[in-house]
Scaffold this active site. Structure first.
Site, PDB file in Angstrom:
ATOM      1  N   SER A   1      35.185  -5.831   4.552  1.00  0.00           N
ATOM      2  CA  SER A   1      34.286  -6.095   3.397  1.00  0.00           C
ATOM      3  C   SER A   1      32.906  -5.498   3.382  1.00  0.00           C
ATOM      4  O   SER A   1      32.071  -5.777   4.345  1.00  0.00           O
ATOM      5  CB  SER A   1      34.309  -7.512   2.752  1.00  0.00           C
ATOM      6  OG  SER A   1      33.519  -7.631   1.828  1.00  0.00           O
TER       7      SER A   1
ATOM      8  N   ALA B   1      29.480   0.327   9.752  1.00  0.00           N
ATOM      9  CA  ALA B   1      28.801   1.827   8.832  1.00  0.00           C
ATOM     10  C   ALA B   1      27.578   2.257   9.426  1.00  0.00           C
ATOM     11  O   ALA B   1      27.602   3.314   9.383  1.00  0.00           O
ATOM     12  CB  ALA B   1      28.963   0.989   7.602  1.00  0.00           C
TER      13      ALA B   1
ATOM     14  N   GLY C   1      29.262  -7.639  10.160  1.00  0.00           N
ATOM     15  CA  GLY C   1      29.962  -6.940  11.067  1.00  0.00           C
ATOM     16  C   GLY C   1      30.162  -5.494  10.330  1.00  0.00           C
ATOM     17  O   GLY C   1      30.038  -4.310  11.062  1.00  0.00           O
ATOM     18  N   CYS C   2      30.482  -5.378   9.286  1.00  0.00           N
ATOM     19  CA  CYS C   2      30.845  -4.010   8.451  1.00  0.00           C
ATOM     20  C   CYS C   2      29.594  -3.488   8.402  1.00  0.00           C
ATOM     21  O   CYS C   2      29.752  -2.234   8.624  1.00  0.00           O
ATOM     22  CB  CYS C   2      31.613  -4.332   7.121  1.00  0.00           C
ATOM     23  SG  CYS C   2      33.264  -5.489   7.324  1.00  0.00           S
ATOM     24  N   THR C   3      28.394  -4.001   8.049  1.00  0.00           N
ATOM     25  CA  THR C   3      27.355  -3.154   8.031  1.00  0.00           C
ATOM     26  C   THR C   3      26.924  -2.544   9.300  1.00  0.00           C
ATOM     27  O   THR C   3      26.396  -1.531   9.437  1.00  0.00           O
ATOM     28  CB  THR C   3      26.165  -4.172   7.478  1.00  0.00           C
ATOM     29  OG1 THR C   3      26.620  -4.798   6.040  1.00  0.00           O
ATOM     30  CG2 THR C   3      24.931  -3.598   7.172  1.00  0.00           C
TER      31      THR C   3
END
Length: 155
Positions: free
Chosen positions: A41, A51, A46-48
């Site tokens: 998401s 990325a 974590g995804c930030t």
């Protein structure tokens, strides 16, 4: 449960909308190596981190002949917000029907806080210039993952 890819498999073809609604296909990258990473998401910690790590190393990866595509079930509008907020340079594509996530083995049962749930399995698949899977990594950690890929690829 979707099948996990193995080195030597043909990478499943896909065409998905990016953050601007433009279509992005794996075939557009023929002749270059592609790192396709799957994350749960946009706009989550974590995804930030992941990325941003890919964005920080994008020039290094590009010089070594790699393009990077991030895939999540988020809508293009959310991906655009994510890109703007975090100043991301990686290509982000939307797979709301989870067909590509499933084709790559990046969707299924996983453990989350000790419970078994169905969702996006944080994964990275390295596709060679011929469209074959070079590496398929599943259940990767968001933090430190890009550094590990760089090391594994000898970059």
């Amino acid at each position: 449960m979707s099948e996990r890819l193995q080195p030597g498999d043909t990478a499943p073809a896909f065409t998905l909308p990016d953050a601007d609604g433009n279509e992005v296909s794996l075939a557009d990258h023929k002749g270059r190596k592609v790192i396709v990473y799957f994350y749960p998401s946009a706009l989550t910690p974590g995804c930030t981190k992941q990325a941003c790590d890919f964005t920080d190393n994008l020039d290094l990866l590009a010089t070594a002949g790699y393009d990077v595509i991030g895939v999540s079930p988020d809508a293009p509008e959310k991906l655009a917000k994510f890109r703007e907020k975090e100043n991301l340079k990686v290509t982000l594509v939307s797979d709301p029907e989870k067909k590509v996530l499933e084709a790559y083995g990046a969707y299924g049962e996983k453990k989350l806080y000790g419970k078994v749930v169905t969702g996006v399995i944080r994964s990275t698949v390295v596709v060679d210039a011929e469209g074959k899977v070079e590496r398929a990594l599943y259940n990767v950690k968001a933090t430190g993952h890009v550094a590990k890929i760089l090391k594994d690829l000898g970059i």
